[in-house]
Structures are given as structure tokens and as C-alpha cells.
Design an enzyme around this catalytic site. Structure first.
Site, mmCIF file in Angstrom:
data_model
loop_
_atom_site.group_PDB
_atom_site.id
_atom_site.type_symbol
_atom_site.label_atom_id
_atom_site.label_comp_id
_atom_site.label_asym_id
_atom_site.label_seq_id
_atom_site.Cartn_x
_atom_site.Cartn_y
_atom_site.Cartn_z
ATOM 1 N N CYS A 65 21.523 132.811 -37.974
ATOM 2 C CA CYS A 65 21.898 131.407 -38.141
ATOM 3 C C CYS A 65 21.497 130.918 -39.529
ATOM 4 O O CYS A 65 20.396 131.218 -40.004
ATOM 5 C CB CYS A 65 21.208 130.562 -37.070
ATOM 6 S SG CYS A 65 21.673 128.810 -37.146
ATOM 7 N N CYS A 69 15.811 125.577 -38.524
ATOM 8 C CA CYS A 69 15.020 124.947 -37.461
ATOM 9 C C CYS A 69 13.756 125.767 -37.195
ATOM 10 O O CYS A 69 13.834 126.929 -36.794
ATOM 11 C CB CYS A 69 15.850 124.818 -36.198
ATOM 12 S SG CYS A 69 17.430 123.967 -36.437
ATOM 13 N N CYS A 72 13.064 127.948 -33.926
ATOM 14 C CA CYS A 72 14.089 128.866 -33.420
ATOM 15 C C CYS A 72 13.935 130.280 -33.964
ATOM 16 O O CYS A 72 13.820 130.487 -35.179
ATOM 17 C CB CYS A 72 15.474 128.313 -33.768
ATOM 18 S SG CYS A 72 16.817 129.301 -33.072
ATOM 19 N N CYS A 109 26.147 127.801 -19.277
ATOM 20 C CA CYS A 109 25.976 127.196 -20.597
ATOM 21 C C CYS A 109 26.269 128.244 -21.668
ATOM 22 O O CYS A 109 25.557 129.247 -21.766
ATOM 23 C CB CYS A 109 24.559 126.668 -20.750
ATOM 24 S SG CYS A 109 24.106 125.468 -19.462
ATOM 25 N N CYS A 142 29.359 124.383 -19.781
ATOM 26 C CA CYS A 142 28.811 123.546 -20.851
ATOM 27 C C CYS A 142 28.797 124.371 -22.127
ATOM 28 O O CYS A 142 28.351 125.524 -22.121
ATOM 29 C CB CYS A 142 27.401 123.089 -20.500
ATOM 30 S SG CYS A 142 26.598 122.088 -21.781
ATOM 31 N N CYS A 202 24.970 116.324 -22.715
ATOM 32 C CA CYS A 202 23.708 116.970 -22.359
ATOM 33 C C CYS A 202 22.846 116.990 -23.616
ATOM 34 O O CYS A 202 23.249 117.563 -24.629
ATOM 35 C CB CYS A 202 23.980 118.383 -21.848
ATOM 36 S SG CYS A 202 22.487 119.364 -21.515
ATOM 37 N N ARG A 272 16.232 118.567 -16.562
ATOM 38 C CA ARG A 272 16.243 120.019 -16.391
ATOM 39 C C ARG A 272 15.006 120.644 -17.014
ATOM 40 O O ARG A 272 14.684 120.396 -18.172
ATOM 41 C CB ARG A 272 17.496 120.606 -17.059
ATOM 42 C CG ARG A 272 17.650 122.127 -16.869
ATOM 43 C CD ARG A 272 18.940 122.606 -17.510
ATOM 44 N NE ARG A 272 20.055 121.784 -17.058
ATOM 45 C CZ ARG A 272 21.083 121.441 -17.830
ATOM 46 N NH1 ARG A 272 21.144 121.813 -19.082
ATOM 47 N NH2 ARG A 272 22.064 120.691 -17.332
#
Length: 363
Positions: A65, A69, A72, A109, A142, A202, A272
Site C-alpha cells: 500500500c 498509516c 497498518c 467484507c 460490504c 460502516c 462490531r
């Protein structure tokens, strides 16, 4: 405690607590913990009964990626020894999703690392959504693909997506401390775009990144203002090779207080228990079911989770029941919208099975 009675009364009316009341929940003592759980449990049961909705993650593209972040393991510059692979083909993703559905998941998801999807990526994910829905009647899908460009949310909705996930993660005031390659405002705009396109929004948070109680309250109140249907509460998994690998500050008791505060602020939302529950809640996971009405089954994006069978046994033993395919998750009024401890690296297992591998998934 008069505070808890007030919070329950407000929760039953869908009235938010004050900021001071929310902070008081986080500051409550371990001696009062069971009282806090019992109070938030009344609100949870009022809106969701004893049902637990199961969700299943499929990591469509792992690692590599360009975003930075800090939390992550797939980030730019990550040294975490995670699985790395490019896009799964629709049939591969459908096969992975089927394992989760067979384990009891009602929602799949679909997640892909990256800043956001290209139009070609949206086409690819659209084909994947169709493949999953053709194979699994009634399953919700999702998508979680990062920041959305104009028209992409509408295209995903047209392809059959039911929801879109994009977490705020932390407070606006501290967002720049964990990510510099995009902004908090970028995330807010994507959640709004998904909602405007008719997707069930979400959006949630990550606790355990060194934030203050005020930061946690700020992000949960910001989420209430965005009004997502689902609020995933992640607990940081401090993966080796990431900037936050030493952030082992959460205790099971603190995790329960965070979930309780989230329930009081978002009483009628699907709260959740997401990543990190096994690592930080540990043996107190069953108590969290009195606060949250949803959890992820099996493994996460780059780390392994509790065995699916153990999740099902835990739910049954705690006196809850898995939400069936024919049941409606959300309350009727929402159905129109859709001192740091030593690192415990032994608790974090890098995912080596399921999507992107030749090994059977954990579901």
C-alpha cells in the site's frame, strides 16, 4: 451509580450522553466494570436482543500500500512479514467468502489495500460482488477499498454492494499523528459519499494507538454525527515491523469500557468487535458480547483470529445466538438506511491461510 441509570435511560431513547458522561465511562474503575457492562448491556439488548451478527473478511489484495498509516502492516515501508499478493480473481474471492458464509457469516467484507480504487478496480470488485451473490443467496457484501472518487460508490451499489466501510480510526485532532498521506476530512467525505449513494455506511475506530480518553470520545461522537449503521471497534494489533509495534497499552478492562462508551453514544448502531479482540480482550471476550452485537468470524486481513468454531461456542456459552440469514440486523427505524507493558508478540500470528494461499481458511 446515578450516571449509569442516566446513560441507560438516554440509550433507550436514542439520546446521546454528554461528553462528560462519556468520559466518565472511560474513567470508571475496575470495581465498577461489571456495573458498566450490565448497564450498556441493557441498551444493547433493547435494540438488538441477544443476537450476534457474524461478518467475514476477504482480503482481496494484500500489502504493497502507498499510504503511511502507522497502525497498518500493509503500509508503505512496513517490515511486517505478511502475505503479499495482488488482486484475487472473482472466483477465488467467492471461494474464500463461501467458507465464511458456511461458518455462519451474514456479511462478507471485501477489503483491498491502497489509497483508493481505480475505475478498473471498481469493475474488478463489481465482478467479485456478483460472483459472491450468485453463489451465496442472501449474503450481504460490504466493500472497503479506500477513498472513493466521484461516481464509484454509485457503481458499487449498482453492482450489488450493500455497504461500504471506511473508518475514521481516531480523532480529527490527532489524525495527522498516525497518517500523513491523506486527511481525516478525506475519510469523512468517503463515508458521506457511500451514504449518499444508498450504501449502508460502516465506519469505526482503532483504540490503543496512544490516544487519550478525549480522543476516543471525540471520534465516537464524530461517528454518531456521521450516523453509520455499523461501527466497528478495532483494538490495535501491534504488528512487528510497524511504527506502533510497541503500543501494548490496552487491558481487557479498558477494552470493555471503550465498547460500553461506544454503545452509549451509538445505542442503535451495529457495534462490531473487530480486529484485536483476541489479543486484548482475551478471556473476557464473552463479556464484550453484552456490549456489541456483531463480530468478525475467523481471520483478519494480515493476522490470524480465533478459530471459527471457538467463536460459535463462545456465543452459545454466553447465552447469545447467531443472527440468522432471514433476520434484520438493524432496528426498524434504521432499516430505511441501510506504563507500557512488555510487547506480547506471541499473541499475534501473521495470517498464512485462506485468501491468497493454498491453505484452507479459518471459518
Amino acid at each position: 451509580m446515578d450516571l449509569l441509570k442516566t446513560l441507560v435511560d438516554k440509550g433507550l431513547r436514542r439520546e446521546p450522553p454528554t461528553r462528560e458522561e462519556a468520559l466518565a465511562v472511560l474513567a470508571s474503575s475496575d470495581d465498577d466494570l461489571l456495573d458498566v457492562v450490565a448497564a450498556a448491556g441493557k441498551v444493547r439488548r433493547h435494540w438488538f436482543g441477544r443476537r450476534v451478527k457474524l461478518n467475514y473478511l476477504v482480503n482481496l489484495k494484500s500489502g504493497l500500500c502507498p499510504e503511511d498509516c502507522s497502525y497498518c502492516s500493509q503500509r508503505l515501508g512496513s517490515r511486517a512479514e505478511i502475505l503479499k499478493y495482488t488482486w484475487l480473481k472473482p472466483d477465488q474471492a467467492s471461494e474464500a467468502a463461501a467458507a465464511g458464509v458456511a461458518g455462519g457469516a451474514r456479511r462478507v467484507c471485501l477489503v483491498a489495500s491502497g489509497r483508493g480504487p481505480t475505475d478498473r478496480d471498481v469493475d474488478r470488485v463489481s465482478d467479485t460482488i456478483k460472483a459472491i451473490k450468485e453463489r451465496n443467496e442472501g449474503v450481504e457484501v460490504c466493500a472497503c477499498l479506500g477513498l472513493l472518487s466521484a461516481g464509484q460508490a454509485e457503481r458499487l451499489r449498482a453492482a450489488g454492494a450493500d455497504a461500504y466501510n471506511h473508518n475514521l480510526n481516531t480523532s480529527e485532532a490527532t489524525y495527522g499523528d498516525i497518517t500523513t498521506t491523506h486527511t481525516y476530512a478525506d475519510r469523512v467525505e468517503t463515508v458521506r459519499a457511500a451514504h449518499a449513494a444508498g450504501l449502508s455506511a460502516c465506519s469505526g475506530l482503532i483504540a490503543g494507538m496512544g490516544e487519550s480518553d478525549a480522543d476516543l470520545v471525540d471520534v465516537v461522537f464524530a461517528l454518531r454525527q456521521l450516523d453509520p449503521d455499523s461501527v466497528p471497534v478495532n483494538f490495535l494489533i501491534p504488528m512487528e515491523g510497524t511504527p506502533l509495534e510497541q503500543e501494548w497499552h490496552l487491558t481487557p478492562q479498558r477494552c470493555l469500557r471503550i465498547l460500553a462508551m461506544t454503545r452509549f453514544v451509538c445505542p442503535d448502531a451495529e457495534v462490531r468487535i473487530a480486529g484485536g479482540r483476541e489479543v486484548h480482550l482475551r478471556s473476557l471476550q464473552p463479556l464484550a458480547l453484552h456490549l456489541a452485537n456483531s463480530l468478525f468470524l475467523g481471520d483478519y486481513l494480515t493476522s490470524e483470529g480465533q478459530a471459527g468454531r471457538a467463536d460459535l461456542e463462545m456465543i452459545a456459552d454466553a447465552g447469545f445466538e447467531v443472527e440468522g440469514a432471514g433476520e434484520v440486523t438493524l432496528p426498524e427505524h434504521r432499516t430505511g438506511d441501510i506504563a507500557a507493558p512488555a510487547p506480547r508478540t506471541d499473541l499475534v500470528a501473521v495470517r498464512r491461510r485462506g485468501a491468497g494461499t493454498d491453505l484452507a481458511p479459518n471459518a
